[in-house]
Design a protein around this motif. Sequence first.
Motif, PDB file in Angstrom:
ATOM      1  N   THR A 121      10.783  -5.133   9.947  1.00 43.88           N
ATOM      2  CA  THR A 121      10.406  -5.448   8.564  1.00 43.88           C
ATOM      3  C   THR A 121      11.621  -5.173   7.686  1.00 43.88           C
ATOM      4  OG1 THR A 121       9.577  -3.242   7.968  1.00 43.88           O
ATOM      5  CG2 THR A 121       7.985  -4.777   8.940  1.00 43.88           C
ATOM      6  N   ALA A 153      10.740  -0.422  11.158  1.00 39.43           N
ATOM      7  CA  ALA A 153      10.304  -0.594   9.765  1.00 39.43           C
ATOM      8  C   ALA A 153      11.456  -0.267   8.817  1.00 39.43           C
ATOM      9  CB  ALA A 153       9.098   0.297   9.481  1.00 39.43           C
ATOM     10  N   ALA A 154      12.138  -1.308   8.362  1.00 39.49           N
ATOM     11  CA  ALA A 154      13.256  -1.110   7.425  1.00 39.49           C
ATOM     12  C   ALA A 154      12.898  -1.578   6.018  1.00 39.49           C
ATOM     13  CB  ALA A 154      14.491  -1.851   7.933  1.00 39.49           C
ATOM     14  N   ALA A 155      11.676  -2.060   5.832  1.00 42.13           N
ATOM     15  CA  ALA A 155      11.273  -2.574   4.517  1.00 42.13           C
ATOM     16  C   ALA A 155      11.022  -1.441   3.530  1.00 42.13           C
ATOM     17  CB  ALA A 155      10.017  -3.429   4.657  1.00 42.13           C
ATOM     18  N   VAL A 165       8.536  -0.913   1.234  1.00 41.64           N
ATOM     19  CA  VAL A 165       7.200  -1.373   0.840  1.00 41.64           C
ATOM     20  C   VAL A 165       6.776  -0.654  -0.443  1.00 41.64           C
ATOM     21  CG1 VAL A 165       4.814  -1.633   1.625  1.00 41.64           C
ATOM     22  CG2 VAL A 165       6.681  -1.613   3.313  1.00 41.64           C
ATOM     23  N   ASP A 173       4.664   1.405  -2.770  1.00 43.63           N
ATOM     24  CA  ASP A 173       3.639   2.390  -2.458  1.00 43.63           C
ATOM     25  C   ASP A 173       2.282   2.008  -3.049  1.00 43.63           C
ATOM     26  OD1 ASP A 173       5.299   4.083  -1.005  1.00 43.63           O
ATOM     27  OD2 ASP A 173       6.030   5.086  -2.825  1.00 43.63           O
ATOM     28  N   PRO A 224      -1.395   0.087   2.125  1.00 42.27           N
ATOM     29  CA  PRO A 224      -1.441   0.701   3.455  1.00 42.27           C
ATOM     30  C   PRO A 224      -0.027   1.070   3.908  1.00 42.27           C
ATOM     31  CG  PRO A 224      -1.770  -1.676   3.601  1.00 42.27           C
ATOM     32  CD  PRO A 224      -1.778  -1.321   2.139  1.00 42.27           C
ATOM     33  N   ASP A 225       0.100   2.127   4.714  1.00 42.96           N
ATOM     34  CA  ASP A 225       1.393   2.485   5.313  1.00 42.96           C
ATOM     35  C   ASP A 225       1.519   1.652   6.593  1.00 42.96           C
ATOM     36  OD1 ASP A 225       3.512   3.752   6.781  1.00 42.96           O
ATOM     37  OD2 ASP A 225       3.304   5.448   5.402  1.00 42.96           O
ATOM     38  N   ILE A 226       2.377   0.655   6.547  1.00 44.99           N
ATOM     39  CA  ILE A 226       2.483  -0.319   7.636  1.00 44.99           C
ATOM     40  C   ILE A 226       2.942   0.331   8.935  1.00 44.99           C
ATOM     41  CG2 ILE A 226       3.623  -2.451   8.394  1.00 44.99           C
ATOM     42  CD1 ILE A 226       3.821  -3.180   5.328  1.00 44.99           C
ATOM     43  N   GLY A 265      11.187   4.315  12.096  1.00 49.53           N
ATOM     44  CA  GLY A 265      11.086   4.211  10.643  1.00 49.53           C
ATOM     45  C   GLY A 265      12.374   4.646   9.963  1.00 49.53           C
ATOM     46  N   PHE A 266      12.417   4.429   8.670  1.00 52.13           N
ATOM     47  CA  PHE A 266      13.551   4.861   7.852  1.00 52.13           C
ATOM     48  C   PHE A 266      13.052   5.849   6.807  1.00 52.13           C
ATOM     49  CE2 PHE A 266      15.643   1.416   9.824  1.00 52.13           C
ATOM     50  CZ  PHE A 266      17.006   1.610   9.647  1.00 52.13           C
ATOM     51  N   LYS A 311       3.846  10.355  10.349  1.00 52.27           N
ATOM     52  CA  LYS A 311       3.597   8.944  10.675  1.00 52.27           C
ATOM     53  C   LYS A 311       3.583   8.677  12.177  1.00 52.27           C
ATOM     54  CE  LYS A 311       5.795   7.368   6.359  1.00 52.27           C
ATOM     55  NZ  LYS A 311       5.852   6.112   5.587  1.00 52.27           N
TER      56      LYS A 311
HETATM   57  O1  C5P Z   1       6.950   7.242   3.115  1.00 59.10           O
HETATM   58  P1  C5P Z   1       8.169   6.421   2.942  1.00 59.10           P
HETATM   59  O2  C5P Z   1       7.936   5.157   2.156  1.00 59.10           O
HETATM   60  O3  C5P Z   1       9.374   7.149   2.475  1.00 59.10           O
HETATM   61  O4  C5P Z   1       8.514   6.005   4.455  1.00 59.10           O
HETATM   62  C1  C5P Z   1       9.521   5.128   4.735  1.00 59.10           C
HETATM   63  C2  C5P Z   1       9.258   4.435   6.050  1.00 59.10           C
HETATM   64  O5  C5P Z   1       7.918   3.977   6.135  1.00 59.10           O
HETATM   65  C3  C5P Z   1      10.099   3.177   6.192  1.00 59.10           C
HETATM   66  O6  C5P Z   1      10.330   2.983   7.580  1.00 59.10           O
HETATM   67  C4  C5P Z   1       9.196   2.104   5.607  1.00 59.10           C
HETATM   68  O7  C5P Z   1       9.535   0.814   6.072  1.00 59.10           O
HETATM   69  C5  C5P Z   1       7.841   2.563   6.096  1.00 59.10           C
HETATM   70  N1  C5P Z   1       6.710   2.203   5.203  1.00 59.10           N
HETATM   71  C6  C5P Z   1       5.780   1.263   5.609  1.00 59.10           C
HETATM   72  N2  C5P Z   1       4.718   0.978   4.783  1.00 59.10           N
HETATM   73  C7  C5P Z   1       4.574   1.588   3.599  1.00 59.10           C
HETATM   74  C8  C5P Z   1       5.520   2.538   3.172  1.00 59.10           C
HETATM   75  C9  C5P Z   1       6.582   2.817   3.992  1.00 59.10           C
HETATM   76  O8  C5P Z   1       5.908   0.693   6.708  1.00 59.10           O
HETATM   77  N3  C5P Z   1       3.531   1.284   2.822  1.00 59.10           N
END
Ligand code: C5P
Length: 230
Positions: free
Chosen positions: A21, A100-102, A104, A106, A134-136, A152-153, A171
């Motif tokens: 992402t 997961a590099a997006a 997203v 919050d 949602p936390d993807i 994740g990042f 996570k």
């Molecule tokens: O909690 P935080 O946003 O700092 O976490 C960052 C990591 O979680 C990243 O890898 C980001 O792509 C992923 N993330 C996600 N979905 C969200 C929030 C963050 O996949 N809603």
Amino acid sequence: AETEALFHLNRTLVGRRVAVTAGPTREALDPVRFLSNHSSGKMGFALAAAAQRAGAEVTLIAGPVNLPTPEGVRRVDVVSALEMRDAAERAADHCDIFIAAAAVADYRPQAVAQQKIKKKADRGEETLALVKNPDIVAGIAARTDSRPFTVGFAAETEKVIEHAQDKLTRKNLDMIIANDVSAADSGFNSDRNTVTIIDSSGCETLPPTLKTELADQLIAMIAARAPAQE
Ligand code: C5P
């Protein structure tokens, strides 16, 4: 022959499927407005390109960014966090590695107005009701079935390692790449990045590196850690 040997040496992801992402998401307020952030998508796109170079079959789930699709990569364009979640869940059903590099958003507006929200002549203040997205990556890492190796990042401005370690655990990630976005010439909208790679076995800080080179290093580290296919 030497180039040939090097080429094969780096083909660490042949036969593996990788989903990435990248970029920001946009959360609509009304037909003409949205909430978003300054993510450029560069890191995610560089990782997708590096995974493809390493021989992987790559799906890149991209938020709205101004970047060309890396050669040989399947790109799925999305706008909102909910769209990104759906595309990521679909890709995760048949991938070995999920990155997961997006950035997203919050939160998203609780309701999307059907018409342009009008400015009110008699009110100097306005309040926006938001709901959590949602936390993807956490959703994918929480899977019991078809769970990919999940990376994740963590972009932090203080206590970088501590906060990243906390995210790794919370996570249920296999690996997290932490960077200090307050550092000069690093993080958001920069071509360089200084990162620390954390997993259950410990952490390793890499020197400041161009994102394009960093991507190859990170992909090599991910390939070395992701369990081999059965
Ligand atoms: O909690 P935080 O946003 O700092 O976490 C960052 C990591 O979680 C990243 O890898 C980001 O792509 C992923 N993330 C996600 N979905 C969200 C929030 C963050 O996949 N809603």
